[in-house]
Design a protein around this motif. Structure first.
Motif, PDB file in Angstrom:
ATOM      1  N   GLU A  73       2.683   5.444   5.525  1.00  0.00           N
ATOM      2  CA  GLU A  73       3.650   4.362   5.619  1.00  0.00           C
ATOM      3  C   GLU A  73       3.962   3.846   4.217  1.00  0.00           C
ATOM      4  O   GLU A  73       3.060   3.654   3.394  1.00  0.00           O
ATOM      5  CB  GLU A  73       3.058   3.246   6.469  1.00  0.00           C
ATOM      6  N   THR A  74       5.220   3.631   3.917  1.00  0.00           N
ATOM      7  CA  THR A  74       5.635   3.150   2.603  1.00  0.00           C
ATOM      8  C   THR A  74       6.403   1.844   2.754  1.00  0.00           C
ATOM      9  O   THR A  74       6.839   1.485   3.858  1.00  0.00           O
ATOM     10  CB  THR A  74       6.532   4.180   1.893  1.00  0.00           C
ATOM     11  N   LEU A  75       6.569   1.152   1.641  1.00  0.00           N
ATOM     12  CA  LEU A  75       7.331  -0.091   1.644  1.00  0.00           C
ATOM     13  C   LEU A  75       8.822   0.196   1.569  1.00  0.00           C
ATOM     14  O   LEU A  75       9.249   1.144   0.908  1.00  0.00           O
ATOM     15  CB  LEU A  75       6.943  -0.950   0.435  1.00  0.00           C
ATOM     16  N   SER A  76       9.591  -0.637   2.206  1.00  0.00           N
ATOM     17  CA  SER A  76      11.046  -0.548   2.045  1.00  0.00           C
ATOM     18  C   SER A  76      11.403  -1.191   0.713  1.00  0.00           C
ATOM     19  O   SER A  76      10.583  -1.891   0.101  1.00  0.00           O
ATOM     20  CB  SER A  76      11.752  -1.285   3.181  1.00  0.00           C
ATOM     21  N   SER A  77      12.621  -1.005   0.244  1.00  0.00           N
ATOM     22  CA  SER A  77      13.059  -1.616  -1.012  1.00  0.00           C
ATOM     23  C   SER A  77      12.951  -3.125  -0.931  1.00  0.00           C
ATOM     24  O   SER A  77      12.521  -3.781  -1.882  1.00  0.00           O
ATOM     25  CB  SER A  77      14.495  -1.215  -1.330  1.00  0.00           C
ATOM     26  N   GLU A  78      13.342  -3.694   0.199  1.00  0.00           N
ATOM     27  CA  GLU A  78      13.292  -5.147   0.360  1.00  0.00           C
ATOM     28  C   GLU A  78      11.854  -5.657   0.272  1.00  0.00           C
ATOM     29  O   GLU A  78      11.575  -6.680  -0.351  1.00  0.00           O
ATOM     30  CB  GLU A  78      13.912  -5.564   1.699  1.00  0.00           C
ATOM     31  N   GLN A  79      10.916  -4.944   0.901  1.00  0.00           N
ATOM     32  CA  GLN A  79       9.514  -5.356   0.860  1.00  0.00           C
ATOM     33  C   GLN A  79       8.948  -5.254  -0.555  1.00  0.00           C
ATOM     34  O   GLN A  79       8.215  -6.126  -1.014  1.00  0.00           O
ATOM     35  CB  GLN A  79       8.675  -4.498   1.809  1.00  0.00           C
ATOM     36  N   ALA A  80       9.289  -4.185  -1.251  1.00  0.00           N
ATOM     37  CA  ALA A  80       8.779  -3.978  -2.606  1.00  0.00           C
ATOM     38  C   ALA A  80       9.323  -5.030  -3.563  1.00  0.00           C
ATOM     39  O   ALA A  80       8.610  -5.513  -4.443  1.00  0.00           O
ATOM     40  CB  ALA A  80       9.138  -2.581  -3.101  1.00  0.00           C
ATOM     41  N   SER A  83       8.392  -9.746  -3.845  1.00  0.00           N
ATOM     42  CA  SER A  83       7.545 -10.527  -4.756  1.00  0.00           C
ATOM     43  C   SER A  83       7.906 -10.333  -6.224  1.00  0.00           C
ATOM     44  O   SER A  83       7.213 -10.827  -7.104  1.00  0.00           O
ATOM     45  CB  SER A  83       6.075 -10.141  -4.543  1.00  0.00           C
TER      46      SER A  83
END
Length: 101
Positions: A73-80, A83
């Motif tokens: 599972e990877t982070l989406s651009s928005e999640q990355a 912060s």
């Protein structure tokens, strides 16, 4: 190792000056002796290492332990970027450091 092949403090001083390393007289003498000992040991190894002795890089066989490369599972651009102190065009925005455009 013969006396003629020993490393002299003058040779060490020359190498130190080429390397831009400041050394005291005591350090030059000590290092000259250490390097002469190292060269003597290498010469002794060369005497016994014949064509029938295989070259090795390590005395114990080593194997590389690796896990399988599995996509997780990877982070989406928005999640990355959530912060990030600054973002622009869906990328991290960092200060310019080289003065180039």
């Amino acid at each position: 190792m013969t006396e003629s092949s020993a490393i002299t403090p003058e040779q060490v001083e020359h190498l130190a000056s080429l390397s831009r390393i400041a050394m005291s007289e005591d350090e030059l003498k000590s290092l000259a002796g250490d390097l002469s000992t190292i060269l003597g040991n290498v010469a002794r190894v060369n005497e016994v290492a014949g064509d029938d002795v295989p070259a090795t890089s390590h005395p114990i066989p080593l194997t590389n332990v690796m896990r399988p490369d599995v996509v997780g599972e990877t982070l989406s651009s928005e999640q990355a970027l959530a912060s990030a102190p600054a973002a622009e065009d869906d990328k991290f925005l960092v200060p310019q450091i080289l003065g180039e455009e």
